[in-house]
Motif scaffolding. Structure first.
Motif, PDB file in Angstrom:
ATOM      1  N   LEU A   5       0.830  -1.212   0.000  1.00 27.62           N
ATOM      2  CA  LEU A   5       0.000   0.000   0.000  1.00 27.62           C
ATOM      3  C   LEU A   5       0.862   1.258   0.000  1.00 27.62           C
ATOM      4  O   LEU A   5       0.605   2.200  -0.751  1.00 27.62           O
ATOM      5  N   ALA A   6       1.891   1.261   0.844  1.00 28.45           N
ATOM      6  CA  ALA A   6       2.773   2.431   0.919  1.00 28.45           C
ATOM      7  C   ALA A   6       3.494   2.668  -0.397  1.00 28.45           C
ATOM      8  O   ALA A   6       3.597   3.815  -0.862  1.00 28.45           O
ATOM      9  N   ALA A   7       3.985   1.602  -1.029  1.00 25.93           N
ATOM     10  CA  ALA A   7       4.696   1.753  -2.307  1.00 25.93           C
ATOM     11  C   ALA A   7       3.767   2.306  -3.385  1.00 25.93           C
ATOM     12  O   ALA A   7       4.143   3.205  -4.139  1.00 25.93           O
ATOM     13  N   LEU A   8       2.553   1.787  -3.463  1.00 24.61           N
ATOM     14  CA  LEU A   8       1.612   2.254  -4.485  1.00 24.61           C
ATOM     15  C   LEU A   8       1.204   3.710  -4.241  1.00 24.61           C
ATOM     16  O   LEU A   8       1.117   4.506  -5.178  1.00 24.61           O
ATOM     17  N   THR A   9       0.969   4.052  -2.987  1.00 25.04           N
ATOM     18  CA  THR A   9       0.579   5.417  -2.651  1.00 25.04           C
ATOM     19  C   THR A   9       1.728   6.392  -2.938  1.00 25.04           C
ATOM     20  O   THR A   9       1.516   7.442  -3.533  1.00 25.04           O
ATOM     21  N   THR A  10       2.934   6.008  -2.529  1.00 20.40           N
ATOM     22  CA  THR A  10       4.109   6.836  -2.808  1.00 20.40           C
ATOM     23  C   THR A  10       4.328   6.965  -4.312  1.00 20.40           C
ATOM     24  O   THR A  10       4.814   7.991  -4.783  1.00 20.40           O
ATOM     25  N   GLY A  11       3.928   5.945  -5.059  1.00 19.81           N
ATOM     26  CA  GLY A  11       4.057   5.961  -6.517  1.00 19.81           C
ATOM     27  C   GLY A  11       3.013   6.819  -7.213  1.00 19.81           C
ATOM     28  O   GLY A  11       2.973   6.889  -8.432  1.00 19.81           O
ATOM     29  N   GLY A  12       2.148   7.467  -6.449  1.00 22.03           N
ATOM     30  CA  GLY A  12       1.200   8.401  -7.042  1.00 22.03           C
ATOM     31  C   GLY A  12      -0.179   7.854  -7.326  1.00 22.03           C
ATOM     32  O   GLY A  12      -0.945   8.466  -8.076  1.00 22.03           O
ATOM     33  N   LEU A  13      -0.532   6.707  -6.745  1.00 22.08           N
ATOM     34  CA  LEU A  13      -1.860   6.131  -6.979  1.00 22.08           C
ATOM     35  C   LEU A  13      -2.736   6.247  -5.741  1.00 22.08           C
ATOM     36  O   LEU A  13      -2.264   6.074  -4.626  1.00 22.08           O
ATOM     37  N   ALA A  14      -4.004   6.529  -5.956  1.00 24.59           N
ATOM     38  CA  ALA A  14      -4.996   6.401  -4.887  1.00 24.59           C
ATOM     39  C   ALA A  14      -5.322   4.919  -4.823  1.00 24.59           C
ATOM     40  O   ALA A  14      -5.597   4.296  -5.854  1.00 24.59           O
ATOM     41  N   VAL A  15      -5.275   4.326  -3.620  1.00 23.22           N
ATOM     42  CA  VAL A  15      -5.420   2.876  -3.491  1.00 23.22           C
ATOM     43  C   VAL A  15      -6.457   2.543  -2.427  1.00 23.22           C
ATOM     44  O   VAL A  15      -6.466   3.136  -1.357  1.00 23.22           O
ATOM     45  N   GLY A  16      -7.301   1.578  -2.735  1.00 21.31           N
ATOM     46  CA  GLY A  16      -8.244   1.045  -1.763  1.00 21.31           C
ATOM     47  C   GLY A  16      -7.929  -0.413  -1.502  1.00 21.31           C
ATOM     48  O   GLY A  16      -7.402  -1.102  -2.369  1.00 21.31           O
ATOM     49  N   CYS A  68      -6.254   3.868 -17.711  1.00 25.42           N
ATOM     50  CA  CYS A  68      -6.163   2.574 -17.044  1.00 25.42           C
ATOM     51  C   CYS A  68      -4.751   1.996 -17.217  1.00 25.42           C
ATOM     52  O   CYS A  68      -4.140   1.531 -16.254  1.00 25.42           O
ATOM     53  N   ARG A  69      -4.210   2.061 -18.431  1.00 23.39           N
ATOM     54  CA  ARG A  69      -2.839   1.592 -18.676  1.00 23.39           C
ATOM     55  C   ARG A  69      -1.825   2.449 -17.927  1.00 23.39           C
ATOM     56  O   ARG A  69      -0.823   1.943 -17.434  1.00 23.39           O
ATOM     57  N   TRP A  70      -2.086   3.756 -17.823  1.00 24.69           N
ATOM     58  CA  TRP A  70      -1.209   4.643 -17.065  1.00 24.69           C
ATOM     59  C   TRP A  70      -1.138   4.186 -15.611  1.00 24.69           C
ATOM     60  O   TRP A  70      -0.060   4.117 -15.012  1.00 24.69           O
ATOM     61  N   ALA A  71      -2.285   3.858 -15.022  1.00 25.27           N
ATOM     62  CA  ALA A  71      -2.318   3.394 -13.631  1.00 25.27           C
ATOM     63  C   ALA A  71      -1.541   2.083 -13.481  1.00 25.27           C
ATOM     64  O   ALA A  71      -0.806   1.897 -12.512  1.00 25.27           O
ATOM     65  N   ALA A  72      -1.678   1.182 -14.443  1.00 28.01           N
ATOM     66  CA  ALA A  72      -0.945  -0.087 -14.392  1.00 28.01           C
ATOM     67  C   ALA A  72       0.558   0.155 -14.468  1.00 28.01           C
ATOM     68  O   ALA A  72       1.338  -0.487 -13.757  1.00 28.01           O
ATOM     69  N   MET A  77       5.933   0.562 -11.774  1.00 28.35           N
ATOM     70  CA  MET A  77       7.073   1.371 -11.359  1.00 28.35           C
ATOM     71  C   MET A  77       7.187   1.399  -9.834  1.00 28.35           C
ATOM     72  O   MET A  77       8.274   1.285  -9.279  1.00 28.35           O
ATOM     73  N   ALA A  78       6.064   1.524  -9.148  1.00 28.56           N
ATOM     74  CA  ALA A  78       6.070   1.597  -7.684  1.00 28.56           C
ATOM     75  C   ALA A  78       6.517   0.282  -7.052  1.00 28.56           C
ATOM     76  O   ALA A  78       7.120   0.282  -5.977  1.00 28.56           O
ATOM     77  N   LEU A  79       6.230  -0.837  -7.710  1.00 31.15           N
ATOM     78  CA  LEU A  79       6.549  -2.151  -7.150  1.00 31.15           C
ATOM     79  C   LEU A  79       7.833  -2.752  -7.714  1.00 31.15           C
ATOM     80  O   LEU A  79       8.134  -3.915  -7.480  1.00 31.15           O
ATOM     81  N   HIS A  80       8.602  -1.949  -8.438  1.00 27.57           N
ATOM     82  CA  HIS A  80       9.821  -2.462  -9.057  1.00 27.57           C
ATOM     83  C   HIS A  80      10.915  -2.749  -8.031  1.00 27.57           C
ATOM     84  O   HIS A  80      11.628  -3.737  -8.125  1.00 27.57           O
ATOM     85  N   ALA A  81      11.040  -1.915  -7.030  1.00 28.25           N
ATOM     86  CA  ALA A  81      12.088  -2.090  -6.020  1.00 28.25           C
ATOM     87  C   ALA A  81      11.625  -3.044  -4.928  1.00 28.25           C
ATOM     88  O   ALA A  81      10.423  -3.203  -4.711  1.00 28.25           O
ATOM     89  N   PRO A  82      12.577  -3.676  -4.219  1.00 28.23           N
ATOM     90  CA  PRO A  82      12.170  -4.482  -3.061  1.00 28.23           C
ATOM     91  C   PRO A  82      11.426  -3.618  -2.045  1.00 28.23           C
ATOM     92  O   PRO A  82      11.708  -2.427  -1.909  1.00 28.23           O
TER      93      PRO A  82
END
Length: 124
Positions: A5-16, A68-72, A77-82
């Motif tokens: 969740l933190a990685a996705l949020t830091t990556g610029g996505l609103a996440v539920g 939608c593809r932009w969000a993917a 990108m957000a989940l690329h790093a450990p």
């Protein structure tokens, strides 16, 4: 799950979690995170269960196929790093793919969604 969740949020996505976030941005672009319960795995034949693996899905949603593809891509990108998990060493999330983008005509206006599945492993 907190690290994802933190990685996705830091990556610029609103996440539920398990659906749309409580507040969907005006752009209509967001991600929904679905996580399985995971598995503890033995590190050796001694059956010391210090390894952990789980699968999760990031369903990216947007009002157009491009958004939608932009969000993917943002999720990738957000989940690329450990991921940083306190007290554990985590591998980089492994992308497993998923079904193709689909249009949801049951909502108005229609939305596009693209599920992307991942596997994450860690050890203490």
């Amino acid at each position: 799950m907190d690290a994802v969740l933190a990685a996705l949020t830091t990556g610029g996505l609103a996440v539920g979690e398990g659906g749309a976030p409580p507040s969907v941005p005006a752009t209509g672009v967001y991600a929904a995170l679905y996580v399985d319960p995971g598995q503890s795995l033995p590190e050796s034949l001694a059956d010391q269960r210090t390894n952990f693996a789980l699968s999760f899905q990031v369903t990216c949603v947007g009002p157009t196929p491009e958004k939608c593809r932009w969000a993917a891509q943002r999720a990738r990108m957000a989940l690329h790093a450990p991921l940083a998990v306190a007290g554990r060493t985590a591998w980089r999330p492994e992308e497993l793919g998923g079904p193709p983008m689909q249009r949801d005509d049951d909502v108005s206006p229609p939305l596009y969604y693209l599920p992307v599945q991942y596997r994450l492993q860690s050890t203490s």
